[in-house]
Scaffold this active site. Sequence first.
Site, short mmCIF file in Angstrom:
data_model
loop_
_atom_site.label_atom_id
_atom_site.label_comp_id
_atom_site.label_asym_id
_atom_site.label_seq_id
_atom_site.Cartn_x
_atom_site.Cartn_y
_atom_site.Cartn_z
N LYS A 156 30.10 42.29 42.51
CA LYS A 156 28.83 41.13 43.38
C LYS A 156 27.65 41.99 43.79
O LYS A 156 27.55 43.06 43.94
CB LYS A 156 29.81 40.46 44.60
CG LYS A 156 29.16 39.11 45.35
CD LYS A 156 29.02 38.76 47.06
CE LYS A 156 28.22 37.64 47.14
NZ LYS A 156 28.87 36.75 48.18
N SER A 210 29.77 31.93 48.36
CA SER A 210 28.41 32.22 47.62
C SER A 210 28.59 33.83 46.46
O SER A 210 27.93 33.94 45.96
CB SER A 210 27.49 33.31 48.80
OG SER A 210 27.89 34.51 49.00
N SER A 242 33.33 32.53 51.76
CA SER A 242 32.08 33.13 50.39
C SER A 242 33.11 33.40 49.12
O SER A 242 32.19 33.99 48.44
CB SER A 242 31.40 33.88 50.41
OG SER A 242 30.06 33.49 51.03
#
Lengths: 96, 487, 486
Positions: free
Chosen positions: C78, C153, C177
Amino acid sequence: MSLTRKDVEGIAHLARLEITDAEMSVYTDSLSKILSFVEQLGAADTGSIEPMAHPLEGESQRLRPDEVTETDQHEKYQSNAPAVASALYVVPKVIE
Amino acid sequence: MNETTEAGWEVVIGLEIHAQLATRSKIFSGSATAYGAAPNSQANLVDLGYPGVLPVLNREAVRMAVKFGLATGSTVAERSVFARKNYFYPDLPKGYQISQYERPIVEDGSLEIMLDDGTKKTIGITRAHLEEDAGKSLHEGLKNASGIDLNRAGTPLLEIVSEPDLRSAKEAIAYLKKVHTLVRYLEICDGNMQEGSFRCDANVSVRRFGAAKFGTRCEIKNVNSFRFVEKAINYEVARQIDVLEGGGTIRQETRLYDSAKDETRSMRSKEEANDYRYFPDPDLLPVVLEPAFIETVRATLPELPDEKAARFIRDYALSAYDAAVLTSSRELASFYESVVAAAGGAASAKLAANWVMGDFSGALNRDGLEIAGARVTAEGLAGLMARIQDNTISGKIAKDVFELMWADRATADAVIEANGLRQITDTSAIEAAIDAVLAANPGQLAEYRSGKDRLFGFFVGQSMKATQGKANPAQLNELLKKKLDNP
Amino acid sequence: MTIHTRSVAELAAGLARKEFSAVELAEHFLARIERSNSALNAYVTVTPERALADARAADEARARGAAGPLTGVPLAHKDIFCTDGVRTACGSKMLENFVAPYDATVVERLHAAGTVMLGKTNMDEFAMGSSNETSHFGPVRNPWDLDRVPGGSSGGSAAVVAARLAPVATGTDTGGSIRQPAALVGISGIKPTYGRVSRYGMIAFASSLDQAGIMAPSAEDCALLLQAMAGFDARDSTSVDRPVPDYVAELGAPLQGVRIGLLKEFFAHGLEGPTATLVQAAIDEYRRLGAEIVEVSCPSLPLSVPTYYVVAPAECSSNLSRFDGVRFGHRCKDPRDLMDLYKRSRGEGFGAEVKRRIMTGTYVLSAGYYDAYYLKAQKCRSLISADFKRAFAEVDLLLGPTSPSPAFAIGAKVDDPITMYLNDIYTIGANLAGLPAMSIPCGFDGALPVGLQLIGPHFGESRLLSAAHAYQGVTDFHRRIPAAYA
């Protein structure tokens, strides 16, 4: 909580955010809604409850030995800087 | 100016002292804290507030804060909390300063200061908390711009906040010096005001005597010497009284002391009311100090200045003043005690005090030296004192001997021998010198004998001069008196 | 059997028996990225040179006999994790040109374990969002339906794993997330206990809630990767110094006698339709596997969303103050003065949702409002945490839905922050209490995957993983791949 435009301007200033006129009304509306939404917490009975700042209770701060472990790497670190002169970070004049 | 009685106004002062803790590395990172390094060469990712990095607390900084707390009779918190103080400033990399707010590590202590009239006054210490220092903004050589050096960012500070117990600039200075002495005794701060390792902000207000409430206070920042702190406070007191007597009101604000103009002025950058939005720093956990840890720190406490001064008064029969001067730094006190020991003990204590506080301290000051760099050792000074005590030299000659010892790093005996400074105690030699002086000054002799007693000093001076100052003063006095009074 | 449809465990086995090399595996995934990433917008940075260099090093290590269980396994990070020498943009214009000068601990540990970095995945800006629509780099598309969001997210990480543009990806979870996007794309995701995985080098959103985790096809894969990531880190004061169990070895723990609690509050209202039916079916499956199902209650749980939306913005408003245009990040053109530099750099560099949260957080911490908002929320957080503690005195695990609905259409909720925030209604509690939690696929609502959430007590990752693994032993939802990427 219904915020006024002036309230939001004050918050934006405190947070150092430039907000355009068009955005201002959107934020005034959405921030008011968010605050109204979170105000339901007011109804919770938290009389003698201790506030919780960390998810793990009973843990305490670890202390680091006083040792210098770093070397000068300012050139690498300053490669991300928008403005540098003589190894200093350059900003518009600071008035004290 | 006598601040406390100025036209019926009472001065109220509280000090916030920032003492840089003498750790090797920073409070939350492993960067060095050395002074004077090349710009940004001692600012690592944590000090720069880089995205993703996290603070880890320096054990030594905690230990030093605890030391201060124990030395001031404060409560050392078994649980203290770091908080974020949020504001934007270019020398504050993260946009917040990690400090302590609601739960400081040290609270509720005190120090005793001595006033001019010798009375003592207790000054309350509200709290002392750990925090990180900010960087520096530099303005030279850049057009309409400032340069930011973050070497100092993250240096550990102990912020020591006094109660508003101080009633004059003099009291403030006495307290400031007391703290200054203490932190150096504890070896937690080098006390260097020039380099900014010991700084002070003063909260100053005035009120009519008898008023129940404090007046509105102003905070004076940026005062970097004892003298300037005193001048800044005096200026600010006069300014506030002027404003109030002119029917005006004092605005609570931050003011900067300008030493060149000897005035304080409002700080533009601090004009707007700050809202620091303190909250507990989620990157740091509560600092929990076990009683055992606190006790191990207590065991490392040195003899504190007040304890040492009391012992000097008791063991060496010194005056309170002498004891206070000699204990003003750990090094000076230790030097003094070495001189006393080398000179054979308490019998020489007063003489040692005079020499250490007098010629020795004078020479250090003149040459800008620390005790470690002194050119006369404790043994050397004791050696000089021995020659005074055994009448080899007079106290007056001893001053010259001291200067020569200092210049050549020599012993007293070597200087005395090389320069023939041994005191003349031979009665006939002194008498011969006196006789010559009397013979050479018949006029003065006649005047003396007709009753002008004060000419005695003239004859002492002339006779001493005739022996190149080496005559034993007591002997010379005695013989001269005899000859003058018994023609 | 094609390479990319395999789980991490299967790929690791293939590497171990030299069925393919690490370089071949990396090339295979790089080719898939090349082919499909533009449609998904899941990677914001692809690092082929780095991947091949890592892969060659992995092959050499294996040749030397120095290979570990993850040597040669490709993965995506990420873009919230700092990667030395590789741009780390965190979904923001603010960091569009930011090259981190160091590796996050998670990156460092996974690199040391021999994994091969394929690139950095798209995400909501500074991890603030539940749909990946707040990214400066544009929304990520859900591989099951390109018109729908992948959740957020960690939407990019979710999409790359679902479309098998990487066998596994790191994620972070502040309010759901990892779990919510895992649910919305039909993969497994674990958010460990707060403090289990170092936060060092993970760009902070809300420091007391953020936790790094793993998104992968199966629970077994999560266990493999978590093993390498977890553990004490002296650079993170909130990291916990406590031994890491052998998650892989403990995967086979039986479900017999395990008490699973159904949170009354999760099932009380709002949960209906296919999601409710699929979660119910999963409950039945667990009962068949030998678990004892009981109902428990956390009466303060309904406070979790408003509590979160005070605490998280408060922390973020402070955490994001460092982005001031001075040392790194976006700086406005020709600032008139210092104030202008700050306001325009931040005004231009941050997107709308980030600014909204910074302002919310600034407000709730400001003088006169701190007690009513921030302090009150911290007290409510105590209540919620205490509720969970009581629940875990009765049960070993809690079970419920991950998300109230499957993936919604891109653009459907962007104009209404409150509706968007309510996506996190089931996931936020675990963050507030610091508990480990997982989402695993439990079926399909039409063509869209639905997730099942398991929550454990502090440091209960082993039980969580073994319970998920047992379920995946008798179901195959986690093996399904969208047709276009099969």
